[in-house]
Design a protein around this motif. Structure first.
Motif, PDB file in Angstrom:
ATOM      1  N   PHE A 461       0.889  -1.343   0.133  1.00 53.69           N
ATOM      2  CA  PHE A 461       0.128  -0.133   0.100  1.00 53.69           C
ATOM      3  C   PHE A 461       0.928   1.097  -0.061  1.00 53.69           C
ATOM      4  O   PHE A 461       0.481   2.357   0.321  1.00 53.69           O
ATOM      5  CB  PHE A 461      -0.753  -0.121   1.053  1.00 53.69           C
ATOM      6  CG  PHE A 461      -1.849  -1.013   1.280  1.00 53.69           C
ATOM      7  CD1 PHE A 461      -3.317  -1.201   0.411  1.00 53.69           C
ATOM      8  CD2 PHE A 461      -1.684  -2.428   1.774  1.00 53.69           C
ATOM      9  CE1 PHE A 461      -4.073  -2.152   0.403  1.00 53.69           C
ATOM     10  CE2 PHE A 461      -2.480  -3.428   1.915  1.00 53.69           C
ATOM     11  CZ  PHE A 461      -3.831  -3.231   0.975  1.00 53.69           C
ATOM     12  N   ASP A 462       2.297   1.017  -0.413  1.00 54.32           N
ATOM     13  CA  ASP A 462       3.152   2.303  -0.616  1.00 54.32           C
ATOM     14  C   ASP A 462       3.339   3.208   0.765  1.00 54.32           C
ATOM     15  O   ASP A 462       3.373   4.336   0.463  1.00 54.32           O
ATOM     16  CB  ASP A 462       2.422   3.121  -1.715  1.00 54.32           C
ATOM     17  CG  ASP A 462       2.674   2.549  -3.001  1.00 54.32           C
ATOM     18  OD1 ASP A 462       3.451   1.736  -3.136  1.00 54.32           O
ATOM     19  OD2 ASP A 462       1.663   2.575  -3.709  1.00 54.32           O
ATOM     20  N   GLY A 463       3.443   2.269   1.844  1.00 59.26           N
ATOM     21  CA  GLY A 463       3.696   2.978   2.903  1.00 59.26           C
ATOM     22  C   GLY A 463       2.675   3.447   4.059  1.00 59.26           C
ATOM     23  O   GLY A 463       1.501   3.155   3.942  1.00 59.26           O
ATOM     24  N   VAL A 464       3.255   3.570   5.312  1.00 62.50           N
ATOM     25  CA  VAL A 464       2.244   4.000   6.346  1.00 62.50           C
ATOM     26  C   VAL A 464       2.544   5.277   7.035  1.00 62.50           C
ATOM     27  O   VAL A 464       1.713   5.779   7.933  1.00 62.50           O
ATOM     28  CB  VAL A 464       2.137   3.039   7.347  1.00 62.50           C
ATOM     29  CG1 VAL A 464       1.672   1.552   7.027  1.00 62.50           C
ATOM     30  CG2 VAL A 464       3.472   2.556   7.951  1.00 62.50           C
ATOM     31  N   LEU A 501       5.258   7.654  -3.144  1.00 63.16           N
ATOM     32  CA  LEU A 501       4.024   8.120  -2.410  1.00 63.16           C
ATOM     33  C   LEU A 501       2.836   7.252  -2.993  1.00 63.16           C
ATOM     34  O   LEU A 501       2.811   6.667  -4.011  1.00 63.16           O
ATOM     35  CB  LEU A 501       3.633   9.423  -2.849  1.00 63.16           C
ATOM     36  CG  LEU A 501       4.699  10.549  -2.663  1.00 63.16           C
ATOM     37  CD1 LEU A 501       4.090  11.840  -3.058  1.00 63.16           C
ATOM     38  CD2 LEU A 501       5.161  10.339  -1.043  1.00 63.16           C
ATOM     39  N   SER A 502       1.936   7.097  -2.041  1.00 63.16           N
ATOM     40  CA  SER A 502       0.652   6.134  -2.287  1.00 63.16           C
ATOM     41  C   SER A 502      -0.324   6.848  -3.013  1.00 63.16           C
ATOM     42  O   SER A 502      -0.107   8.252  -3.185  1.00 63.16           O
ATOM     43  CB  SER A 502       0.159   5.710  -1.029  1.00 63.16           C
ATOM     44  OG  SER A 502      -0.317   6.771  -0.031  1.00 63.16           O
ATOM     45  N   ILE A 570       4.134   7.794   2.817  1.00 61.71           N
ATOM     46  CA  ILE A 570       5.392   7.775   1.892  1.00 61.71           C
ATOM     47  C   ILE A 570       6.069   6.520   2.317  1.00 61.71           C
ATOM     48  O   ILE A 570       6.114   6.136   3.530  1.00 61.71           O
ATOM     49  CB  ILE A 570       6.156   9.160   2.080  1.00 61.71           C
ATOM     50  CG1 ILE A 570       7.602   9.024   1.428  1.00 61.71           C
ATOM     51  CG2 ILE A 570       6.442   9.028   3.573  1.00 61.71           C
ATOM     52  CD1 ILE A 570       8.312  10.370   1.443  1.00 61.71           C
ATOM     53  N   LYS A 571       6.794   6.052   1.454  1.00 64.65           N
ATOM     54  CA  LYS A 571       7.775   4.849   1.669  1.00 64.65           C
ATOM     55  C   LYS A 571       8.941   5.334   2.564  1.00 64.65           C
ATOM     56  O   LYS A 571       9.669   6.176   2.025  1.00 64.65           O
ATOM     57  CB  LYS A 571       8.233   4.103   0.518  1.00 64.65           C
ATOM     58  CG  LYS A 571       7.117   3.294  -0.276  1.00 64.65           C
ATOM     59  CD  LYS A 571       7.787   2.929  -1.223  1.00 64.65           C
ATOM     60  CE  LYS A 571       6.632   1.927  -2.226  1.00 64.65           C
ATOM     61  NZ  LYS A 571       7.248   1.383  -3.412  1.00 64.65           N
TER      62      LYS A 571
END
Length: 806
Positions: A461-464, A501-502, A570-571
């Motif tokens: 999900f491309d980061g938390v 970025l998600s 963002i990752k």
């Protein structure tokens, strides 16, 4: 000043201590009880470290964002890629899990497949209404569950990236905690005592592995790991340092009293935290272990001096008195320089570092006073040392090591300087390779399950880590103007083009979903309305917002309709790309939203932390320079000689440059944890320098100012203590390498390495410089009569004083 800290002053102190032993012990016991009482006020921080002052623009922007949209870090996500989820048994358990989570007062909203709401049109009310995607009466039918999955993946693009990954098939639920508890103990209690047990129960029932993440979850488990490691560090430090101490001295009695002193120091360190009202943070959690690591060298120096004195005249009372009289000012100054090294963090204008600097400085002085009081009193009560206890003064391995140093300094100073220059060049080249890291998770424990879950969400999900863009349209209801929505959509397209970025979430997604719902859920209409459609579609959306009890629109538009929010994730690789990412978004935003008519803020925890790292770097470099100036000023005052300043600074600067170069070549970035290395190491390494110079000054007076003879005589006395204390410090700081946190491991390893280099530099380079430069220094009258009387006093001086008094 010389009179103040001269022979008479410390002779009085020695007499007071030894004549009032019981009184001092009672005072120590009383203070210990008072400190233990303060333990009840110790608290662990519930907030994240903010490395930037409150009045800095970065913090002002973040605070402005929070004032309109509240705490951003309230999302916990639970996900799985297991295909068994859409089977009757597993889906039923999933539904129960989500219902149980929603039933807790700490949770404000749960978005999940089992309770997902579809947006549909109600023509009679001119509004949109929410209907359930899943009919709970049919979830025992596996074919029905397949249909639900198909509808979710193919007909509800609004939830893509939020609740599912269409490519991999990953499914997740979004749990929004009550924003009021995010920075309180209630968050920790909920995650540890309610959420995790529920997740474990589901995994046990279904055999499906769940991945859990999100800022509240990460912060809670991260904090728990820090608390768990405090005991590990204290236990390991006590074990390693006491074993080394016993190996050096072969005396159970000396080891026992040193152990008691540092344990009391640890008790006081916790009490001081409670007394000052400071919370335990990732830095203050290190203080008790630092007390142990710093306390043992003090014990070594005083006990070693006691043994040396006793070996001379076999008079216990005289030896104890002269331990204080001879070394009082020298030990005071060396502890003050260590405390000043930590105290420089107070000037960083950062509460996290300032509190660390205050607590550590106070504890260094406290452990020094404990050693100064307890060691003479303790040895006054026990029998005099036996030959076995004094054997460490002439150990073969130590003698061989010191002889090698003497030979090197005596016959190969050119080689010493050549090596120093090579290491200097190595350090300077390596410094240019150092990178700055602004990663929030880089220092987190990488061997834990929750760290693996962070990587899972970065992949699926491309980061938390949230990155927020807030747009102020400067007019009420300006957000819902179609022209502004189209500009936001264009900005979101730029965000989606950035690989790190998600998919962004904003009011644009909701308006697109509204149009899809208006056209009976056809996914082909998931787009912004045209100018002809906007009047009736947006009126439907506004009516929905008024009627819905829990609508998503309020999360992305404030109550006035003036401020819009775009959220992306963002990752968290290393923070290197953050500046470039923000610059790209800012450039596009300024083109779409001219600054004279709009105000666009880019903020969020990921952005604030990365900027905080750079701010911290600038401030800590300034504080390190300040520490150099303080040390240089202290040496200048003591010896009134610029050459002595050079002699004291160069051997301590070289190890710092070597460590910095090593960091560059090994790819260890500059980050909050590794930046601390230099201030800590310098403050502790300079102690050996001052001890060596103090002993050298004494040897000059003993040896009729003969330079070479005085330098090599210094090794016989100060060399042993310098070696012992450096080894203790090396292994003591190495304890931090047991940590799960990468930052703590780096801090411990780099400080230990720097102190080891510092020992060699002070034992080899320092005397070489003294021999080279002191041909003129020895003839300087100002050096002969220093401003501060920090030097050990000769037996003749002390005997003369006693004769005068008698």
């Amino acid at each position: 000043m010389k009179k103040l800290l001269g022979i008479g002053f410390w002779e009085i102190i020695a007499r007071i201590i030894l004549r009032n032993r019981v009184a001092f012990l009672c005072v120590i016991v009383f203070i210990s009880i008072v400190m233990i009482v303060q333990w009840k006020d110790i608290k662990f921080t519930q907030t994240e470290a903010n490395l930037i002052p409150a009045d800095d623009k970065v913090n002002v922007d973040y605070t402005t964002f929070l004032s309109h949209f509240g705490e951003e870090g309230n999302l916990i996500v639970i996900a799985t890629k297991d295909k068994k989820l859409f089977t009757p048994k597993a889906f039923s358990s999933w539904s129960r899990l989500m219902k149980n989570i929603q039933s807790n007062k700490e949770v404000s909203l749960v978005l999940s497949v089992n309770n997902l709401q579809k947006l549909s049109k109600n023509d009679s009310l001119n509004t949109f209404e929410l209907t359930s995607l899943v009919d709970n009466n049919k979830i025992q039918d596996e074919n029905y569950l397949r249909q639900i999955k198909s509808e979710l993946f193919n007909k509800l693009p609004f939830y893509e990236g939020l609740l599912f990954n269409k490519k991999s098939g990953a499914i997740r639920s979004a749990i929004y905690l009550d924003k009021k508890i995010i920075n309180t103990k209630a968050r920790k209690d909920y995650v540890l005592n309610k959420l995790i047990p529920e997740i474990e129960k589901f995994e046990s029932e279904t055999g499906i592995d769940l991945h859990t993440s999100g800022m509240p979850y990460i912060r809670t488990l991260n904090a728990k790991t820090i608390i768990d490691e405090i005991g590990l560090f204290i236990g390991a430090a006590l074990l390693i340092t006491s074993l080394l101490f016993f190996f050096f001295f072969r005396s159970f009695r000396a080891t026992l009293i040193s152990l008691i002193i540092v344990i009391i120091g640890v008790m006081w360190s916790f009490g001081i935290l409670g007394l000052l009202g400071y919370e335990i943070t990732v830095l203050t959690a290190l203080v008790p272990t630092l007390v142990i690591v710093i306390g043992f060298p003090n014990c070594i120096f005083l006990i070693n001096k006691y043994h040396q004195e006793y070996q001379k005249h076999a008079n216990k009372a005289k030896a104890l008195q002269r331990v204080i009289t001879k070394t009082g000012t020298a030990t005071l100054m060396t502890n003050l320089t260590t405390a000043l090294g930590f105290a420089t963090f107070i000037a960083t204008n950062n509460s996290l570092l300032s509190e660390f600097g205050v607590v550590t400085s106070i504890n260094i002085i406290a452990i020094y006073l404990l050693c100064l009081l307890v060691i003479p009193i303790y040895f006054s009560y026990i029998p005099a040392p036996i030959p076995r206890h004094l054997g460490h003064l002439e150990r073969e391995y130590l003698t061989a090591f010191m002889n090698w140093i003497v030979r090197t300094v005596k016959f190969n100073r050119f080689g010493v300087y050549t090596t120093a220059v090579i290491l200097l060049i190595f350090g300077i080249i390596g410094i240019y390779e150092i990178k700055i890291s602004g990663s929030i998770i880089e220092d987190m424990p990488k061997k834990t399950a929750f760290f693996d879950d962070i990587r899972f969400f970065e992949k699926e999900f491309d980061g938390v880590m949230p990155l927020e863009i807030m747009i102020d349209t400067k007019r009420k209801q300006g957000v819902l103007k179609l022209s502004n929505l189209k500009k936001m959509e264009e900005l979101e397209q730029t965000i989606m083009e950035i690989p790190d970025l998600s998919k962004p979430l904003s009011i644009v997604n909701l308006v697109k979903y509204s149009k899809q719902a208006y056209y009976n859920g056809n996914p082909e209409y998931y787009q912004l309305p045209t100018s002809q459609e906007q009047s009736f579609i947006l009126s439907f959306a506004k009516n929905s917002a008024k009627n819905a009890k829990n609508n998503l629109m309020k999360s992305y538009v404030d109550s006035t309709g003036q401020y819009a929010r775009i959220t992306t994730f963002i990752k968290d690789e290393n923070g290197e790309k953050m500046d470039a990412i923000e610059a790209r978004i800012k450039q596009k935003a300024d083109n779409l939203f001219p600054p004279d008519r709009y105000n666009v803020i880019i903020t969020g925890k990921a952005s604030v932390f990365q900027k905080g790292t750079k701010y911290l770097l600038d401030n800590l470099l300034s504080s390190l320079l300040f520490a150099f100036l303080i040390t240089a000023g202290l040496v200048a005052i003591m010896f009134r000689s610029f050459k002595m300043v050079l002699v004291s600074i160069i051997p301590n600067l070289l190890p710092l440059l070597m460590t910095a170069g090593l960091m560059g070549f090994l790819g260890i970035p500059l980050k909050p944890s590794t930046i601390l290395v230099f201030g800590i190491a310098f403050g502790m390494s300079v102690d050996d320098t001052l001890r060596f110079l103090a002993q050298y000054r004494l040897e000059l007076s003993r040896n009729d100012w003969k330079i070479k003879k005085s330098v090599f005589a210094t090794f016989d006395d100060a060399g042993i203590s310098m070696f012992y204390t450096s080894i203790i410090l090396f292994f003591g700081f190495s304890v931090f390498m047991l940590s799960s946190f990468g930052g703590t491991v780096a801090l411990g390893g780099l400080v230990a390495l720097t102190l080891f280099f510092g020992m060699l530099s002070n034992l080899v380079l320092l005397p070489s410089l003294v021999l080279t430069l002191n041909k003129t220094l020895a003839n300087e009258q100002v050096f002969i009569e220093p401003t501060f009387d920090i030097l050990e006093h000769t037996d003749e001086e002390l005997d003369e004083l006693e004769k005068k008094k008698n």
